[in-house]
Design a protein around this motif. Structure first.
Motif, PDB file in Angstrom:
ATOM      1  N   ARG A  91      37.221 -23.941 -48.146  1.00 49.36           N
ATOM      2  CA  ARG A  91      38.018 -24.678 -49.125  1.00 49.36           C
ATOM      3  C   ARG A  91      37.336 -25.963 -49.596  1.00 49.36           C
ATOM      4  O   ARG A  91      37.541 -26.409 -50.735  1.00 49.36           O
ATOM      5  N   PHE A  92      36.520 -26.575 -48.713  1.00 53.78           N
ATOM      6  CA  PHE A  92      35.901 -27.859 -49.060  1.00 53.78           C
ATOM      7  C   PHE A  92      34.376 -27.775 -49.105  1.00 53.78           C
ATOM      8  O   PHE A  92      33.700 -28.802 -49.096  1.00 53.78           O
ATOM      9  N   GLN A  93      33.847 -26.555 -49.166  1.00 51.71           N
ATOM     10  CA  GLN A  93      32.394 -26.361 -49.230  1.00 51.71           C
ATOM     11  C   GLN A  93      31.797 -27.027 -50.461  1.00 51.71           C
ATOM     12  O   GLN A  93      30.682 -27.526 -50.441  1.00 51.71           O
ATOM     13  N   HIS A  94      32.579 -27.065 -51.544  1.00 55.08           N
ATOM     14  CA  HIS A  94      32.089 -27.625 -52.815  1.00 55.08           C
ATOM     15  C   HIS A  94      31.713 -29.098 -52.693  1.00 55.08           C
ATOM     16  O   HIS A  94      30.871 -29.595 -53.452  1.00 55.08           O
ATOM     17  N   SER A  95      32.313 -29.805 -51.738  1.00 57.64           N
ATOM     18  CA  SER A  95      32.042 -31.243 -51.603  1.00 57.64           C
ATOM     19  C   SER A  95      31.217 -31.572 -50.363  1.00 57.64           C
ATOM     20  O   SER A  95      31.077 -32.742 -50.003  1.00 57.64           O
ATOM     21  N   TYR A  96      30.644 -30.553 -49.723  1.00 59.51           N
ATOM     22  CA  TYR A  96      30.015 -30.778 -48.418  1.00 59.51           C
ATOM     23  C   TYR A  96      28.837 -31.751 -48.492  1.00 59.51           C
ATOM     24  O   TYR A  96      28.664 -32.596 -47.617  1.00 59.51           O
ATOM     25  N   GLU A  97      28.051 -31.645 -49.547  1.00 59.27           N
ATOM     26  CA  GLU A  97      26.912 -32.559 -49.691  1.00 59.27           C
ATOM     27  C   GLU A  97      27.396 -34.007 -49.807  1.00 59.27           C
ATOM     28  O   GLU A  97      26.843 -34.915 -49.166  1.00 59.27           O
ATOM     29  N   ALA A  98      28.430 -34.213 -50.601  1.00 56.84           N
ATOM     30  CA  ALA A  98      29.005 -35.563 -50.748  1.00 56.84           C
ATOM     31  C   ALA A  98      29.623 -36.026 -49.425  1.00 56.84           C
ATOM     32  O   ALA A  98      29.483 -37.197 -49.043  1.00 56.84           O
ATOM     33  N   GLN A  99      30.318 -35.119 -48.746  1.00 57.00           N
ATOM     34  CA  GLN A  99      30.885 -35.446 -47.431  1.00 57.00           C
ATOM     35  C   GLN A  99      29.792 -35.933 -46.485  1.00 57.00           C
ATOM     36  O   GLN A  99      29.973 -36.919 -45.754  1.00 57.00           O
ATOM     37  N   HIS A 100      28.674 -35.208 -46.498  1.00 57.06           N
ATOM     38  CA  HIS A 100      27.573 -35.538 -45.579  1.00 57.06           C
ATOM     39  C   HIS A 100      27.013 -36.925 -45.884  1.00 57.06           C
ATOM     40  O   HIS A 100      26.711 -37.708 -44.970  1.00 57.06           O
ATOM     41  N   LYS A 101      26.895 -37.235 -47.165  1.00 54.11           N
ATOM     42  CA  LYS A 101      26.403 -38.567 -47.560  1.00 54.11           C
ATOM     43  C   LYS A 101      27.368 -39.655 -47.087  1.00 54.11           C
ATOM     44  O   LYS A 101      26.947 -40.698 -46.575  1.00 54.11           O
ATOM     45  N   VAL A 102      28.662 -39.415 -47.264  1.00 51.04           N
ATOM     46  CA  VAL A 102      29.668 -40.397 -46.848  1.00 51.04           C
ATOM     47  C   VAL A 102      29.636 -40.590 -45.339  1.00 51.04           C
ATOM     48  O   VAL A 102      29.568 -41.730 -44.846  1.00 51.04           O
ATOM     49  N   PHE A 103      29.678 -39.495 -44.604  1.00 48.60           N
ATOM     50  CA  PHE A 103      29.725 -39.604 -43.143  1.00 48.60           C
ATOM     51  C   PHE A 103      28.463 -40.259 -42.597  1.00 48.60           C
ATOM     52  O   PHE A 103      28.528 -41.116 -41.709  1.00 48.60           O
ATOM     53  N   THR A 104      27.310 -39.888 -43.147  1.00 45.71           N
ATOM     54  CA  THR A 104      26.048 -40.495 -42.708  1.00 45.71           C
ATOM     55  C   THR A 104      26.055 -41.996 -42.983  1.00 45.71           C
ATOM     56  O   THR A 104      25.642 -42.797 -42.134  1.00 45.71           O
ATOM     57  N   SER A 105      26.529 -42.384 -44.151  1.00 39.21           N
ATOM     58  CA  SER A 105      26.593 -43.815 -44.506  1.00 39.21           C
ATOM     59  C   SER A 105      27.521 -44.573 -43.559  1.00 39.21           C
ATOM     60  O   SER A 105      27.216 -45.698 -43.142  1.00 39.21           O
ATOM     61  N   VAL A 106      28.646 -43.954 -43.223  1.00 42.88           N
ATOM     62  CA  VAL A 106      29.626 -44.582 -42.332  1.00 42.88           C
ATOM     63  C   VAL A 106      29.036 -44.772 -40.936  1.00 42.88           C
ATOM     64  O   VAL A 106      29.130 -45.861 -40.345  1.00 42.88           O
ATOM     65  N   VAL A 107      28.434 -43.726 -40.400  1.00 44.65           N
ATOM     66  CA  VAL A 107      27.871 -43.807 -39.046  1.00 44.65           C
ATOM     67  C   VAL A 107      26.720 -44.806 -39.003  1.00 44.65           C
ATOM     68  O   VAL A 107      26.588 -45.589 -38.056  1.00 44.65           O
ATOM     69  N   ALA A 108      25.895 -44.806 -40.049  1.00 46.97           N
ATOM     70  CA  ALA A 108      24.789 -45.763 -40.118  1.00 46.97           C
ATOM     71  C   ALA A 108      25.309 -47.195 -40.153  1.00 46.97           C
ATOM     72  O   ALA A 108      24.767 -48.085 -39.474  1.00 46.97           O
ATOM     73  N   GLN A 109      26.363 -47.427 -40.919  1.00 43.09           N
ATOM     74  CA  GLN A 109      26.944 -48.763 -40.988  1.00 43.09           C
ATOM     75  C   GLN A 109      27.530 -49.177 -39.638  1.00 43.09           C
ATOM     76  O   GLN A 109      27.392 -50.346 -39.225  1.00 43.09           O
ATOM     77  N   CYS A 110      28.168 -48.248 -38.953  1.00 43.29           N
ATOM     78  CA  CYS A 110      28.705 -48.558 -37.619  1.00 43.29           C
ATOM     79  C   CYS A 110      27.586 -49.002 -36.680  1.00 43.29           C
ATOM     80  O   CYS A 110      27.755 -49.943 -35.899  1.00 43.29           O
ATOM     81  N   ALA A 111      26.439 -48.321 -36.764  1.00 40.50           N
ATOM     82  CA  ALA A 111      25.285 -48.720 -35.949  1.00 40.50           C
ATOM     83  C   ALA A 111      24.770 -50.090 -36.376  1.00 40.50           C
ATOM     84  O   ALA A 111      24.443 -50.937 -35.533  1.00 40.50           O
ATOM     85  N   ASN A 112      24.723 -50.319 -37.684  1.00 47.02           N
ATOM     86  CA  ASN A 112      24.216 -51.591 -38.218  1.00 47.02           C
ATOM     87  C   ASN A 112      25.023 -52.787 -37.743  1.00 47.02           C
ATOM     88  O   ASN A 112      24.478 -53.881 -37.548  1.00 47.02           O
ATOM     89  N   VAL A 113      26.337 -52.605 -37.587  1.00 47.06           N
ATOM     90  CA  VAL A 113      27.205 -53.731 -37.232  1.00 47.06           C
ATOM     91  C   VAL A 113      27.499 -53.796 -35.727  1.00 47.06           C
ATOM     92  O   VAL A 113      28.389 -54.509 -35.301  1.00 47.06           O
ATOM     93  N   GLY A 114      26.756 -53.036 -34.941  1.00 48.61           N
ATOM     94  CA  GLY A 114      26.850 -53.174 -33.487  1.00 48.61           C
ATOM     95  C   GLY A 114      27.707 -52.146 -32.775  1.00 48.61           C
ATOM     96  O   GLY A 114      27.937 -52.246 -31.575  1.00 48.61           O
ATOM     97  N   GLY A 115      28.195 -51.142 -33.516  1.00 46.02           N
ATOM     98  CA  GLY A 115      28.961 -50.068 -32.889  1.00 46.02           C
ATOM     99  C   GLY A 115      30.452 -50.173 -33.145  1.00 46.02           C
ATOM    100  O   GLY A 115      31.036 -51.261 -33.098  1.00 46.02           O
TER     101      GLY A 115
END
Length: 246
Positions: A91-115
């Motif tokens: 159902r959400f395969q159409h947005s998977y690439e965008a999802q991946h970009k969002v999730f990667t950005s979020v996790v990277a930011q969490c690491a950047n700010v100390g967890g």
């Protein structure tokens, strides 16, 4: 206790919120978008036993991708993040690439700010979720909500140190019951996932932890009192991790 609840989306949200404040030691209100976080914080914020966190739910990334920059900024000022993650279902395969970009950005930011502590959606996407987490050491603590992966994926997530939030609706299926038996017992906390989760046609409420404890006791074949004590101990540890972040 409730470690994953969309309390703001119940039809009678203010009433349910008031009951949760009274009945629960702790309620984690995950939001689905940065704008929802801002609005919910204004309307329902201010209670010490309710944690409201910013997120960007993978199911609506295609509609709210423009809000990613807002979420990245919000992460600087909070101790926990959710709901975020990936949804690999058809159902959400159409947005998977965008999802991946969002999730990667979020996790990277969490690491950047100390967890940060993250409440993570991983439906049919566990391997990719774990890969993103692995790529960003120092991201903090992952809580996989309503885990529905394979036994092998559960083992991988457990070995990575992930936590798991589980509610009564997870026991609706045979596969859910089988996974519950294999959860790492020192990293399990109760959730409702209300108002979306249902059991026997009834909406699961934020004070369903007792029901979850009974179902886990059956799955683990141990006394329910032992499970209740274990969940409370786990909850206090995870709350400690949240308070230690940010």
């Amino acid at each position: 206790m409730d470690f994953h609840c969309h309390l703001d989306l119940y039809p009678n949200a203010r009433e349910v919120f008031a009951q949760a404040v009274e009945k629960n030691m702790f309620t984690w209100l995950v939001t689905t978008s940065p704008r929802a976080f801002s609005a919910t914080s204004k309307v329902l914020g201010g209670h010490e036993n309710v944690l409201i966190t910013p997120g960007l739910h993978p199911e609506i990334v295609h509609e709210r991708y423009i809000e990613l920059d807002t979420l990245i900024e919000q992460i600087k000022h909070v101790a926990a993040v959710g709901e975020v993650g990936l949804d690999g279902s058809k159902r959400f395969q159409h947005s998977y690439e965008a999802q991946h970009k969002v999730f990667t950005s979020v996790v990277a930011q969490c690491a950047n700010v100390g967890g940060r502590v993250l409440s993570i959606h991983s439906r049919q996407a566990v391997r990719d979720v774990l890969a993103v987490l692995n790529e960003h050491p120092g991201f903090g603590t992952a809580v996989l909500h309503w885990f529905t992966g394979t036994a092998a994926e559960l083992r991988s997530a457990s070995e990575m140190g992930c936590w798991f939030s589980i509610g009564p609706a997870a026991f609706n299926s045979a596969s859910g019951k089988a996974l519950a038996k294999k959860l790492p017992r020192d990293r399990v906390v109760p959730e409702s996932d209300g108002p979306f989760a249902q059991v026997n046609g009834a909406t699961v409420m934020p004070w369903s932890a007792g029901q979850t404890a009974e179902l886990l006791a059956q799955a683990w074949d141990v006394p329910v009192g032992e499970v209740i004590m274990g969940l409370e101990l786990n909850a206090r540890r995870l709350i400690g991790l949240i308070h230690g972040a940010g």
